[in-house]
Design a protein around this motif. Sequence first.
Motif, short mmCIF file in Angstrom:
data_model
loop_
_atom_site.label_atom_id
_atom_site.label_comp_id
_atom_site.label_asym_id
_atom_site.label_seq_id
_atom_site.Cartn_x
_atom_site.Cartn_y
_atom_site.Cartn_z
N ALA A 238 38.62 21.26 69.92
CA ALA A 238 37.76 21.77 68.85
C ALA A 238 36.50 20.92 68.68
N ALA A 239 36.62 19.63 69.06
CA ALA A 239 35.47 18.73 68.95
C ALA A 239 34.50 18.88 70.12
N HIS A 301 36.18 20.59 57.96
CA HIS A 301 36.76 21.87 58.39
C HIS A 301 36.44 22.98 57.40
N PRO A 307 32.42 19.36 64.41
CA PRO A 307 33.80 19.04 64.81
C PRO A 307 33.95 17.67 65.45
N THR A 310 35.33 14.82 63.46
CA THR A 310 36.78 14.76 63.29
C THR A 310 37.41 13.81 64.30
#
Length: 483
Positions: A238-239, A301, A307, A310
């Motif tokens: 997701a990053a 989020h 992202p 995170t």
Amino acid sequence: AAWTSFIVWGLNLVTFGMMCGALLPGPILASMLGRRLTTSMGGLTCFLGCAVVAWLSGGSRAVYYLGRFLTGFGCGIACYVLPMYNAEVATLNIRGLTGSLFQFMVVVGGVLAVICFSIPGIDWRQGFLVPGYLGLLVGIGALACPESPRFLVDRYGKEKGRAALQRVRSHLSDVDGELEYIDQCLREERAAGKVSYLELFTKPGLRYRLFVACFLQAAQQMTGVNAFLGFQTDIFHAAGYSSDEIVKFPDGPSNIIQWVFIVGSVTGLLLVDSKYGGRKKQLLGASAFMGPPLLIAAVLHFVNGAPVVTAYMLWIFSFGFQAAWGIVPWFYPAELFKMNERERALSISTFCGFLFNLLVGLITEALYHWSQGGMFLIFGLLNVTNCIFVAVCMRETKGVPLEEIPALFGPVNTASKKGKTGEDEENVVQGVTDDKIEHDSTVEEQSGSRRDARVHRYNLPHGGQGEIATSFVPQPVQVSTAI
């Protein structure tokens, strides 16, 4: 779906095996065979489980599951008894450091596993055997270690423990003072009788210490570390990282976590017995590296933030975890109990740690698919509750003799203790003759922490005077005579 179920069952059976190993045979073996042989049996059982999976499963799901359970069963026995052995053997000025080495070796094992799996030609069988080889090393290496002197004195008498104590205090020329002190404390505990499982839950002071031990082990899992490790690939995807980038050695994001783990654990073990650290101080300080990053990740989020941030929050969290929450919950519970309580109490607290490990693993997938931000938020808030628990319920045990720690949590039922630290105490060391012992207690401030220094004077058989210093750190035990 079938493959996912197969993997999940294999993982959960290891954890379930750990629970069973710590709760059922652990205290029985530790009581009957001692700490050394119990550790050896745990390591060898782990190797047996890995060997069953790698060499005997032969495509059989049932045999594979049996091997996974045996792997966890052996690990549970070893994880139960090793902190106990550390508490009973280490001197009080390094008890936290040596206990922290337990988690440090777990981290090192993780790094070695990553390195091994990156070697071309390593098949799945060798992958399963890597922890087995280490278990075999523990099983054989434990036999070269001395038995716990406290166990030997408790089971077979003072003289049986002398050689083992001298071996683990090789820097001292005379261990008589410490041996007398241990023997007197253990004789008082034997006179009171072995504590039953029922008494662990019914005696007020003991019940409180058991609660602290169990909650601390559960709180370690409630930090969310295993949840984030289990879903780190999804988090890094997701990053913006690709699958190849994530596992790239040595600078892929998943490998960075391992390096951060090492830095964090080394930082923690160097601080834990120093004047700058301590059990409570480090747990509270490390939480600042854990709770806020998780809450920041949750907010990102919810607001569709970058992202990649995170990933950085996860690395900061990883450092904080290993600096305190990875190390302290393993050795702190073993410090809280007397010899006649320790075996059974630690079986329950270790069981609780593995139970919450299993529960967190079971709910994490549902949390992650429900809401990634929600998962970060929940574990962030749990880290806040962990801080409250540490501040309110825990006591600092750095620099406190093992036999005196229970009194920090309230009155204890022994003949020689009359309450918390600071109240009058009866003699805790007998002289080498039947002459009356004069007992003097003073308090020292050393290395920024409170130390009890007790000097017990007695008459020697030849008419001289002697002293036994029963606070053995930072200076060694000294027995002086004036004839």
